[in-house]
Design a protein around this motif. Sequence first.
Motif, PDB file in Angstrom:
ATOM      1  N   LYS A 278       0.879  -1.172   0.000  1.00 52.00           N
ATOM      2  CA  LYS A 278       0.000   0.000   0.000  1.00 52.00           C
ATOM      3  C   LYS A 278       0.910   1.213   0.000  1.00 52.00           C
ATOM      4  CE  LYS A 278      -3.548   2.140   2.774  1.00 52.00           C
ATOM      5  NZ  LYS A 278      -4.487   2.113   3.828  1.00 52.00           N
ATOM      6  N   ASN A 279       0.821   2.066  -0.978  1.00 56.31           N
ATOM      7  CA  ASN A 279       1.704   3.241  -1.020  1.00 56.31           C
ATOM      8  C   ASN A 279       1.033   4.387  -1.781  1.00 56.31           C
ATOM      9  OD1 ASN A 279       1.913   2.597  -3.744  1.00 56.31           O
ATOM     10  ND2 ASN A 279       3.989   1.782  -3.598  1.00 56.31           N
ATOM     11  N   ASP A 280       1.777   5.457  -2.076  1.00 53.63           N
ATOM     12  CA  ASP A 280       1.226   6.619  -2.774  1.00 53.63           C
ATOM     13  C   ASP A 280       0.636   6.240  -4.129  1.00 53.63           C
ATOM     14  OD1 ASP A 280       2.075   8.205  -0.806  1.00 53.63           O
ATOM     15  OD2 ASP A 280       3.591   9.302  -1.979  1.00 53.63           O
ATOM     16  N   SER A 281       1.285   5.270  -4.776  1.00 44.89           N
ATOM     17  CA  SER A 281       0.835   4.877  -6.109  1.00 44.89           C
ATOM     18  C   SER A 281      -0.514   4.178  -6.064  1.00 44.89           C
ATOM     19  CB  SER A 281       1.851   3.950  -6.772  1.00 44.89           C
ATOM     20  OG  SER A 281       2.968   4.685  -7.173  1.00 44.89           O
ATOM     21  N   THR A 282      -0.702   3.310  -5.098  1.00 47.70           N
ATOM     22  CA  THR A 282      -1.988   2.596  -5.032  1.00 47.70           C
ATOM     23  C   THR A 282      -3.094   3.612  -4.736  1.00 47.70           C
ATOM     24  OG1 THR A 282      -1.629   2.011  -2.703  1.00 47.70           O
ATOM     25  CG2 THR A 282      -0.972   0.385  -4.345  1.00 47.70           C
TER      26      THR A 282
END
Length: 475
Positions: A278-282
């Motif tokens: 889970k990160n900024d891209s997701t």
Amino acid sequence: MKYRRIIVWFRNDLRIHDNVTLSMACEKAEEVIPVYCFDPRHFGEIDLGMEKMGNLRAKFLKESVSELRQNLQKLGADLVVLHGFPEKEIPNLAVSLQAEAIFFSEEVTDEEKQVDDALESTAWKKGIKTRSFWQHTLFHIEDLPFPIGQTPEVFTQFRKECEKFCKVRLHASTPNSINFPKIEIEKGQIPALSEFGLKEPEDTGRGVLMFKGGEQEGLRRLQTYFWNLDCLKDYKNTRNGLLGANYSSKFSPWLALGCLSPRQIYWEVKRYEKERVKNDSTYWLVFELIWRDYFRFIAKKHGNKIFQLKGIKPFADRWRRDESLFWKWANGHTGIPFVDANMRELNSTGFMSNRGRQNVASFLVNDLGIDWRWGAAYFESKLIDYDVCSNWCNWMYVAGVGNDPRENRYFNILKQGSNHDKKGDYVRHWIPELGKVPGFDIHRPFELNTSELKRYGVSLGGNYPHPIVSMKVFT
Ligand SMILES: Cc1cc2nc3c(=O)[nH]c(=O)nc-3n(C[C@H](O)[C@H](O)[C@H](O)COP(=O)(O)OP(=O)(O)OC[C@H]3O[C@@H](n4cnc5c(N)ncnc54)[C@H](O)[C@@H]3O)c2cc1C
């Protein structure tokens, strides 16, 4: 109450998964008859000799309808294909097949609403019930924390309120089987492109992806991009790319025709966040889907203003209507390589990156000062992911007559080229006649001297046009 027979009229919801209209029909009726109607008003010539729907878009639509038919057949049903005005053909079919109701997905823009109203009124006169369902968005219209008339004009406010107060609903269940009536029904043929006066497009093999319409293709792309290639975790950093299949998701063509549901994508993002990362891209992929929602709700709020010259602003007419300049832009002959490369990509594939769209749109409205609606109509004809709300509202936005709180959204084409295509590979891919110009110089052949031009095989005004406007020099 259980109906004996319901017609499901498929429109921009060409899928079995997460299709509320279809699953409600299966729940409410003993027998279901799926129908698609090719409407002649979606084809043919419009202003400036443009096609309302060009051949690449029409091909993608045909493939999507054809795959829908196959998927329905796997569930024991079929797809009845009609040609004509849906408001006439569908109630007539309902009468002849003794269907008691017509279910369909709700649209928000004028041409589509007029058809809905006419269909409802004809059906009512024939004693047939109608029911429409909200389908296209991530957030359901009934879950919004404001009435449509008070949809925030600024995206950030819209997003924050939705993120805080709305939950994305779970997907509708996919039927295991569909009870199709066991009576003689004329199924109808999916028309050839030539029936709409369109030629089969040639595949140049140069596009970012081999786009093929249909639900399975859309789901396959989702599987490939998220799971097989694991691209989602880097999406935020790559999404402004120009070349290759995986800088962005490329979900838009399937989303536009409803072959993919935005909720399906959302719940896959949530699964990816649990199982991978889970990160900024997701987060950012969902953020972009919220832009899509925003434009649909803004279109519903403002009605026909989104097609009008002044958009939602009180501005007077300040636009030029120079057809010759417009066609140079449309055909990729402006002499500004970054603009031409993007327009050539659009013309030969039906797709263009988001970065490309912003640049060519800004060039048309800011550098050429041409009526933004001509550009929007051109995109409508060409884009395989054409979506009435996303297209017209994005154009309004770039033209400065929409919801952008910033005045004058000017894109400096050379600076953009330098940021996003520093070595010129994108331009080289689409404009082979400039292929020998090295590095970033390919973006500005008009600044090369005579001997350089000769060395690279470029003849300005010969094999590549002189620029139609002088570009601000960028160093
Ligand atoms: C002038 C102009 C016209 C456009 N016309 C259309 C159109 O007709 N149909 C269309 O789907 N998009 C349109 N867009 C938005 C955007 O360019 C495309 O959605 C995006 O490039 C599609 O590629 P992708 O699926 O790889 O996007 P990704 O970057 O992977 O984004 C994921 C999804 O988010 C949504 N999305 C992303 N950006 C936007 C945006 N700015 N507005 C609305 N939704 C967005 C799309 O559904 C997209 O598939 C337009 C943008 C501009 C500037």
